[in-house]
Motif scaffolding. Structure first.
Motif, mmCIF file in Angstrom:
data_model
loop_
_atom_site.group_PDB
_atom_site.id
_atom_site.type_symbol
_atom_site.label_atom_id
_atom_site.label_comp_id
_atom_site.label_asym_id
_atom_site.label_seq_id
_atom_site.Cartn_x
_atom_site.Cartn_y
_atom_site.Cartn_z
ATOM 1 N N UNK A 136 0.782 -1.236 0.000
ATOM 2 C CA UNK A 136 0.000 0.000 0.000
ATOM 3 C C UNK A 136 0.809 1.278 0.000
ATOM 4 N N UNK A 137 2.142 1.198 0.074
ATOM 5 C CA UNK A 137 2.974 2.417 0.065
ATOM 6 C C UNK A 137 3.148 2.890 -1.380
ATOM 7 N N UNK A 138 3.498 4.167 -1.580
ATOM 8 C CA UNK A 138 3.808 4.607 -2.945
ATOM 9 C C UNK A 138 5.075 3.923 -3.451
ATOM 10 N N UNK A 139 5.242 3.909 -4.772
ATOM 11 C CA UNK A 139 6.430 3.251 -5.334
ATOM 12 C C UNK A 139 7.676 4.045 -4.955
ATOM 13 N N UNK A 140 8.628 3.392 -4.308
ATOM 14 C CA UNK A 140 9.811 4.070 -3.782
ATOM 15 C C UNK A 140 10.962 3.996 -4.778
ATOM 16 N N UNK A 141 11.648 5.120 -4.979
ATOM 17 C CA UNK A 141 12.875 5.107 -5.772
ATOM 18 C C UNK A 141 14.039 4.644 -4.904
ATOM 19 N N UNK A 142 15.194 4.386 -5.519
ATOM 20 C CA UNK A 142 16.350 3.910 -4.739
ATOM 21 C C UNK A 142 16.673 4.799 -3.540
ATOM 22 N N UNK A 143 16.448 6.116 -3.682
ATOM 23 C CA UNK A 143 16.754 7.038 -2.571
ATOM 24 C C UNK A 143 15.862 6.798 -1.357
ATOM 25 N N UNK A 144 14.715 6.185 -1.591
ATOM 26 C CA UNK A 144 13.727 6.027 -0.515
ATOM 27 C C UNK A 144 13.691 4.606 0.051
ATOM 28 N N UNK A 145 14.722 3.845 -0.230
ATOM 29 C CA UNK A 145 14.673 2.436 0.189
ATOM 30 C C UNK A 145 15.585 2.135 1.367
ATOM 31 N N UNK A 146 15.920 3.157 2.150
ATOM 32 C CA UNK A 146 16.819 2.957 3.287
ATOM 33 C C UNK A 146 16.207 2.005 4.325
ATOM 34 N N UNK A 147 14.954 2.271 4.694
ATOM 35 C CA UNK A 147 14.346 1.475 5.767
ATOM 36 C C UNK A 147 14.273 -0.001 5.377
ATOM 37 N N UNK A 148 13.845 -0.237 4.136
ATOM 38 C CA UNK A 148 13.751 -1.622 3.675
ATOM 39 C C UNK A 148 15.123 -2.279 3.622
ATOM 40 N N UNK A 149 16.129 -1.491 3.237
ATOM 41 C CA UNK A 149 17.494 -2.037 3.169
ATOM 42 C C UNK A 149 17.967 -2.432 4.562
ATOM 43 N N UNK A 150 17.721 -1.548 5.516
ATOM 44 C CA UNK A 150 18.181 -1.831 6.879
ATOM 45 C C UNK A 150 17.400 -3.003 7.471
ATOM 46 N N UNK A 151 16.092 -2.999 7.232
ATOM 47 C CA UNK A 151 15.265 -4.085 7.788
ATOM 48 C C UNK A 151 15.737 -5.437 7.250
ATOM 49 N N UNK A 152 16.013 -5.500 5.956
ATOM 50 C CA UNK A 152 16.412 -6.789 5.385
ATOM 51 C C UNK A 152 17.854 -7.150 5.768
ATOM 52 N N UNK A 153 18.693 -6.141 5.992
ATOM 53 C CA UNK A 153 20.048 -6.450 6.490
ATOM 54 C C UNK A 153 19.959 -7.023 7.903
ATOM 55 N N UNK A 154 19.102 -6.427 8.725
ATOM 56 C CA UNK A 154 18.929 -6.932 10.093
ATOM 57 C C UNK A 154 18.359 -8.353 10.058
ATOM 58 N N UNK A 155 17.379 -8.556 9.197
ATOM 59 C CA UNK A 155 16.811 -9.903 9.050
ATOM 60 C C UNK A 155 17.914 -10.908 8.665
ATOM 61 N N UNK A 156 18.742 -10.512 7.715
ATOM 62 C CA UNK A 156 19.805 -11.419 7.252
ATOM 63 C C UNK A 156 20.779 -11.730 8.386
ATOM 64 N N UNK A 157 21.137 -10.695 9.138
ATOM 65 C CA UNK A 157 22.056 -10.910 10.263
ATOM 66 C C UNK A 157 21.423 -11.830 11.301
ATOM 67 N N UNK A 158 20.136 -11.586 11.573
ATOM 68 C CA UNK A 158 19.449 -12.401 12.584
ATOM 69 C C UNK A 158 19.333 -13.854 12.132
#
Ligand code: HH2
Length: 272
Positions: free
Chosen positions: A212-234
């Motif tokens: 449901x979020x608007x389509x994010x450009x690469x500049x707006x993908x910080x949160x998703x990047x961090x969330x998935x990095x944390x997931x990967x580490x966990x």
């Protein structure tokens, strides 16, 4: 388990996120050192974009882009070279790189010959073609068995340090990327150190749009990047490949602190 942080440094005009920012060698070296100060364990230097649809770059041009940067950074930090070409990999090792980030999984014999480590990634086809209707019957099974095969071959050739990487976004639909991320614990269980690269990738935009979020450009993908990095580490990943080193290093520190204490400490609430 500790997770290493690989900082992404693309010396290219067209990488999907940092393209054009570090074409100047001095700026690239400066950014590399900045990432070291932010907590990167290794800097991954690339001279050719592997984004969907990308054209191949002649090896001479790829070398011209990266070699001075590799040589300068290798004095201060471990450097990997992100390439599909043996001549580029060889030249980068000559300048001090000690890990081949082998996105095409074709350089194991060279890594053995040169006595360096290797990260073997799964990709369906080539960057130019990989997002044209990718299809798997069972993406987790196919990627896992491919990585087991190539890692086994690299070890048999004598490569001592081997990572495997499911290749998020490399010939994968959204559901494939999500399935592979969900299956990380079982990939980790296979025993070969796992590396994961989700940073700023378009599947994060597709996923958030689906929610449901608007389509994010690469500049707006910080949160998703961090969330998935944390997931990967966990999940036990041994290395995450990221653009946002400072935040990921902080997350790794916090995650290490929350994973390490024994359960008594957790229950007594002494760890917050
Ligand atoms: N992703 C990219 C490049 N190299 N290497 C590994 N091992 N794993 C990855 O997921 C991976 C990789 C793509 O990201 P980036 O380098 O930021 O972009 P571009 O290919 O456009 O240069």
């Amino acid at each position: 388990m500790t997770c290493k942080i690989m900082g992404v440094l693309n010396v290219t005009p067209d990488s999907f996120y940092d393209g054009g920012r570090y074409l100047d060698h001095d700026l690239a070296i400066q950014r590399g050192l900045e990432m070291v100060a932010e907590g990167a364990d290794i800097i991954d230097v690339g001279g050719e974009s592997s984004r969907p649809g990308a054209e191949s770059v002649p090896p001479d041009e790829e070398c011209r882009r990266i070699l001075p940067v590799v040589a300068a950074l290798a004095r201060d930090v471990r450097v990997s070279v992100d390439t599909m070409k043996p001549e580029v990999a060889r030249a980068a090792v000559g300048e001090g790189a000690t890990l081949l980030n082998d996105v095409g999984s074709s350089l194991a014999a060279l890594a053995a010959e040169l006595g360096v480590g290797i990260a073997l990634m799964h990709m369906l086809g080539t960057p130019k073609t990989m997002q044209r209707s990718p299809h798997y019957d069972d993406v987790v099974e196919e990627v896992t068995s491919y990585l087991a095969d190539v890692a086994g071959q690299a070890k048999a050739l004598g490569v001592e340090e081997v990572y495997v990487d499911p290749g998020i976004g490399f010939g994968k639909r959204l559901a494939d990327n999500v399935a592979l991320l969900q299956a990380l614990p079982s990939l980790v269980d296979h025993g070969v150190p796992v590396m994961v690269g989700t940073s700023r990738k378009s599947f994060l935009a597709t996923l958030s749009k689906e929610k449901g979020a608007p389509l994010l450009g690469p500049e707006d993908r910080f949160e998703g990047s961090l969330a998935t990095a944390v997931w990967s580490m966990a999940c036990g990943a041994a290395m995450v490949r990221v653009h946002d080193v400072a935040a990921t290093a902080m997350a790794a520190l916090l995650l290490g602190a929350s994973a390490a204490p024994d359960s008594d400490e957790m229950q007594s609430g002494s760890v917050r």
